[in-house]
Design an enzyme around this catalytic site. Sequence first.
Site, PDB file in Angstrom:
ATOM      1  N   LYS A   1      -2.739 -22.825 -39.796  1.00  0.00           N
ATOM      2  CA  LYS A   1      -1.513 -22.775 -40.584  1.00  0.00           C
ATOM      3  C   LYS A   1      -1.563 -21.604 -41.571  1.00  0.00           C
ATOM      4  CE  LYS A   1      -0.612 -27.786 -40.676  1.00  0.00           C
ATOM      5  NZ  LYS A   1       0.760 -27.762 -40.127  1.00  0.00           N
TER       6      LYS A   1
ATOM      7  N   ARG B   1       0.376 -35.996 -32.561  1.00  0.00           N
ATOM      8  CA  ARG B   1       0.757 -36.692 -31.328  1.00  0.00           C
ATOM      9  C   ARG B   1      -0.464 -36.968 -30.443  1.00  0.00           C
ATOM     10  NH1 ARG B   1       4.683 -31.812 -29.922  1.00  0.00           N
ATOM     11  NH2 ARG B   1       4.623 -31.821 -32.198  1.00  0.00           N
TER      12      ARG B   1
END
Length: 493
Positions: A264, A338
């Site tokens: 990130k 996920r």
Amino acid sequence: MNFELKTLTPAQAAEFPADALLVLVPDTAPKGDTPLHRLVAQALKGGDLEAGVGKLLAAYRPEGFKSARVLLVRAGAADATALRKAVTAGVQALKGPGVAHLGVVATLVALDNDGLRAAIQAAAEASYVFTTTKPSAKPRALARVSFGVSDAAALRDGLRLGKALVAGVEFAKEWANRPANHATPTLLGEAAKKLARGGAIKAEVLGPKQVEALGMGSFMAVARGSAEPLRFIVLHYQGAPKGEAPVVLVGKGITFDTGGISLKPAPEMDEMKFDMGGAASVLGTFAALAELKPAINVVGLIPSCENMPDGLAVKPGDVVKSMSGQTIEILNTDAEGRLILCDALTYAARFKPRAVIDIATLTGACVIALGAVRSGLFSSDDALADDLSVAGETVGDLCWRMPLDDEYAEGLKSNFADMGNVAGRAGGAITAAKFLQKFTAELRWAHLDIAGTAWKGGAAKGATGRPVPLLLQYLVNESQRAPAKPARRRAKA
């Protein structure tokens, strides 16, 4: 905080012993000749108490009152929304070292159970202070709030629900607000065990070897790059007979998310300590269940780990095998939530649940779509989606149903595995939900994307405790339905 109810007439209000009084004022001047009536009438007649919910007028040692500090607050129609705003304004104005016991005079307004619950939530929220890693912070001074109402017996349900919500929300906020080095997967497991000490909750915490034995290859792949060992937390609350099918809550527990190899950007990366907001909400909901004790069975599942860019970390293009047997090409290591949730959803099926709800700070795309007002709601079951929406509307913890058209799954196709873990930028919150749906064929399932609602940034940076109110209200509503037998339902994949 302690909350209590007292039946109080307007005449008795002036004698209410408290460090300060917060008087909820209706739009029209009430008729009567008590110190309370006279004070309100004078404020309204003189125009000193402005119109508008949350407007305030302070009085010091008004005639006839035992309390030295009296604050009049406009409550409008005194519905849940207005009361939340009014009490928030009042408590913010009164919080300080001199007010440990606050009396809320609600005898002039038509207070119902929903309104009382909202007022309790507002008082707690407005006075909340995080102190765990900030010794210089002044702790919450307000320790006791007494509500003076026309009929205390009629509002017992609102008191019970309000107290449970505060317990749950503040437990969730505590763990979500903690820095990642004070909220590791191991420490989350200890928090779950601490909940279980009260007797109403049972907790089991599985480590890496047990998770490997279960075949949770997708979950394990995310944890590979971190020195912190993963934990899989299993919580049980049994408020109904053992044979009744439970609701299963699954919370994403990424205690810090660097993005892994798909690193990130640096700005605001500190906020990735909030990436376990789903896990915090499950823990908070169980804390609330222990307080409220509704007649329902609930299972909580929390897959927890860090997502770090170590030399052992999973790489873009790697293929892993999930607990379901389906293989996944990891195209972006920053789409890790996920990957841990899919194995937990597969594990959830063993409980033959009446419903499964996963909660996750899953996608920035959901923040773009819905902002910080509503959580994203995805479900293949219309009734379940409606029930969650109604619960959220009841407690002001709002969500918005998003689509799950099959066409959105096209981008998840892979040449090298059964699926990829991402499908491009377009409709990112939806394609993430479509990924999770591939693991719910035997489940009545819903997904809450709380990336925009689990915390606030900027000057007000901190966890919100959402969606604990929505989840608890949903469970309360479910507990009042006919008993659910264990059953499976085929959903569209």
